[in-house]
Design a protein around this motif. Sequence first.
Motif, PDB file in Angstrom:
ATOM      1  N   LEU A 105       0.629  -1.308  -0.087  1.00  0.00           N
ATOM      2  CA  LEU A 105      -0.002   0.027  -0.002  1.00  0.00           C
ATOM      3  C   LEU A 105       0.823   1.180   0.108  1.00  0.00           C
ATOM      4  O   LEU A 105       0.596   2.224  -0.482  1.00  0.00           O
ATOM      5  N   LYS A 106       1.865   1.216   0.484  1.00  0.00           N
ATOM      6  CA  LYS A 106       2.616   2.456   0.812  1.00  0.00           C
ATOM      7  C   LYS A 106       3.578   2.689  -0.355  1.00  0.00           C
ATOM      8  O   LYS A 106       3.936   3.812  -0.580  1.00  0.00           O
ATOM      9  N   MET A 107       3.799   1.610  -1.247  1.00  0.00           N
ATOM     10  CA  MET A 107       4.584   1.778  -2.586  1.00  0.00           C
ATOM     11  C   MET A 107       3.547   2.043  -3.695  1.00  0.00           C
ATOM     12  O   MET A 107       3.984   1.996  -4.821  1.00  0.00           O
ATOM     13  N   GLY A 131     -10.346   6.893  12.960  1.00  0.00           N
ATOM     14  CA  GLY A 131     -11.703   7.174  12.552  1.00  0.00           C
ATOM     15  C   GLY A 131     -12.030   8.468  12.680  1.00  0.00           C
ATOM     16  O   GLY A 131     -12.771   8.863  11.662  1.00  0.00           O
ATOM     17  N   ILE A 132     -11.785   9.078  13.741  1.00  0.00           N
ATOM     18  CA  ILE A 132     -12.126  10.605  13.600  1.00  0.00           C
ATOM     19  C   ILE A 132     -11.475  11.257  12.686  1.00  0.00           C
ATOM     20  O   ILE A 132     -12.184  12.192  12.093  1.00  0.00           O
ATOM     21  N   LYS A 133     -10.380  11.216  12.620  1.00  0.00           N
ATOM     22  CA  LYS A 133      -9.638  11.744  11.353  1.00  0.00           C
ATOM     23  C   LYS A 133     -10.109  11.644  10.230  1.00  0.00           C
ATOM     24  O   LYS A 133     -10.309  12.860   9.361  1.00  0.00           O
ATOM     25  N   GLN A 134     -10.403  10.430   9.831  1.00  0.00           N
ATOM     26  CA  GLN A 134     -11.041  10.194   8.324  1.00  0.00           C
ATOM     27  C   GLN A 134     -12.355  10.684   8.411  1.00  0.00           C
ATOM     28  O   GLN A 134     -12.588  11.265   7.325  1.00  0.00           O
ATOM     29  N   TYR A 135     -13.076  10.690   9.282  1.00  0.00           N
ATOM     30  CA  TYR A 135     -14.507  11.246   9.308  1.00  0.00           C
ATOM     31  C   TYR A 135     -14.506  12.689   9.122  1.00  0.00           C
ATOM     32  O   TYR A 135     -15.085  13.482   8.332  1.00  0.00           O
ATOM     33  N   SER A 193      -7.532   2.559   8.823  1.00  0.00           N
ATOM     34  CA  SER A 193      -7.352   3.829   9.628  1.00  0.00           C
ATOM     35  C   SER A 193      -6.205   4.743   9.370  1.00  0.00           C
ATOM     36  O   SER A 193      -6.112   5.968   9.755  1.00  0.00           O
ATOM     37  N   CYS A 194      -5.382   4.120   8.558  1.00  0.00           N
ATOM     38  CA  CYS A 194      -4.204   4.822   8.206  1.00  0.00           C
ATOM     39  C   CYS A 194      -3.976   5.371   6.547  1.00  0.00           C
ATOM     40  O   CYS A 194      -3.070   5.481   5.951  1.00  0.00           O
ATOM     41  N   GLU A 195      -5.166   5.592   6.034  1.00  0.00           N
ATOM     42  CA  GLU A 195      -5.321   5.795   4.589  1.00  0.00           C
ATOM     43  C   GLU A 195      -4.449   6.917   4.100  1.00  0.00           C
ATOM     44  O   GLU A 195      -4.053   6.824   3.006  1.00  0.00           O
ATOM     45  N   SER A 196      -4.866   8.040   4.926  1.00  0.00           N
ATOM     46  CA  SER A 196      -3.711   9.064   4.281  1.00  0.00           C
ATOM     47  C   SER A 196      -2.276   8.812   4.406  1.00  0.00           C
ATOM     48  O   SER A 196      -1.528   9.351   3.421  1.00  0.00           O
ATOM     49  N   SER A 208       3.150   8.145   1.320  1.00  0.00           N
ATOM     50  CA  SER A 208       3.992   7.239   0.847  1.00  0.00           C
ATOM     51  C   SER A 208       3.811   6.711  -0.253  1.00  0.00           C
ATOM     52  O   SER A 208       5.260   6.471  -0.946  1.00  0.00           O
ATOM     53  N   SER A 209       2.986   6.595  -1.197  1.00  0.00           N
ATOM     54  CA  SER A 209       2.978   6.261  -2.374  1.00  0.00           C
ATOM     55  C   SER A 209       3.418   7.316  -3.288  1.00  0.00           C
ATOM     56  O   SER A 209       4.227   7.116  -4.138  1.00  0.00           O
TER      57      SER A 209
END
Length: 416
Positions: free
Chosen positions: A117-119, A349-353, A394-397, A402-403
């Motif tokens: 995912l990070k790459m 979750g709150i950050k994503q929301y 939860s680490c989507e951003s 990283s990509s």
Amino acid sequence: MSKTFRIKKNRIIFFFTIMMMMQFLYLIPGDFGIGPINLSNFLLLFSISWCFYILYKYQKYKNKYQNLTIIFVFTSLILTSTYQSYVLYGQSIYMGLNAQKFLLTSLILYFPIVKLLKMGKITLSDIKSVIYVSGIVQIIIYFVQYFIGPNHVFLNVYYNTYLNGSMRIYGSGMLVTFLFYFCINDFFNRVHRIRSLLMLALYFSYLILINQGRTALITAAATLIFGLIIWKTKSVQRIIIYVLLLIVITECFNSLYFQNVISTINDPEQYSTYTVRLDGQEFYHDVLKNHPILGGGYVNSDWLPAVQGSGMNLGYYTDDNGMYGFLFRYGWLGIVLPVLLFSTLIIGGIKQYKNINQYIVLLAVFKIFVGIMTNSAWFNGYDFFGSVLLLIFSCESSFNNSSKKYKEYIFRKISA
């Protein structure tokens, strides 16, 4: 062209990994294999091999792994619970670890998936689409088995039959539960709204007809209401949805199934499954009083002294007793895990929301909390992989950032 192929290849690998966890949607038996290498053993070996392959292949690109503390804590609990079972019941170290290979597999898979995912070799959309499609197919297969009935069972699952000819199927709900989260999230974000409503109707039909679990239905309904409460939308639209939901709930409460649910709540002593759970919780409480730090350990059902020491011979199963079962397995030392896990998920979750209007993680955490005293999916068997996926979601951003850095790294390498 080659980039597209690599992404598809990793997506296919992830798909087959999920299928092996689910015994190819229970179309093959869990002990399927050659000699000692059954499906679960093969998946563990495959996960280890895939992990080392990905880490070795992309070793030159360094990236930071989040949630390592949670991985370390759960791995430590696996070891302490294995040791405790050896001390209390004489259960071998191998048997203790072998009983927890499902958890080990899920923890190992975290590393290659996060690395990819990070790459940018795989995306969260790839992962979600695999789970979404697999969840739909699984729910359809469940319904086919339900309507065919107990006289022609083709799924390799436990089930109960009733006098009216219906059957209750005890299969994993991980995929269909994520389908539930995805559909709510899509609807709130104005993505395929009609399809999302149809899938939600299918999911609740699954809960009522096939799963038939009181807690599962109550937690799902509560989660849907929670989602509507935190939904970022205009008040008029919210009111319309509330009215429609009220009509659906009213009709459901008039059904026989809901009457049975209410009867259980009002007079739980009449229902043997409920009283057995209460007896089991009292049993676990006594064990914790005698062994507060490490609890009763992780029991392998193939070792009779451990079966007797854990109350399994009396019908007490840690899988049915949620947090009580968790504390029995890992003791009060284990309380560190849910504190770390859920605090991490809530913050993420709150950050994503707030930042990207994503509801999946918050919905999942709420659903787990509502049923935490009886729900064991978040720490049990391959369903625990759902908790690993939530940590990843939860680490989507960080994956997006990283990509981009990896692409810049490749560009500098080519330009040098």
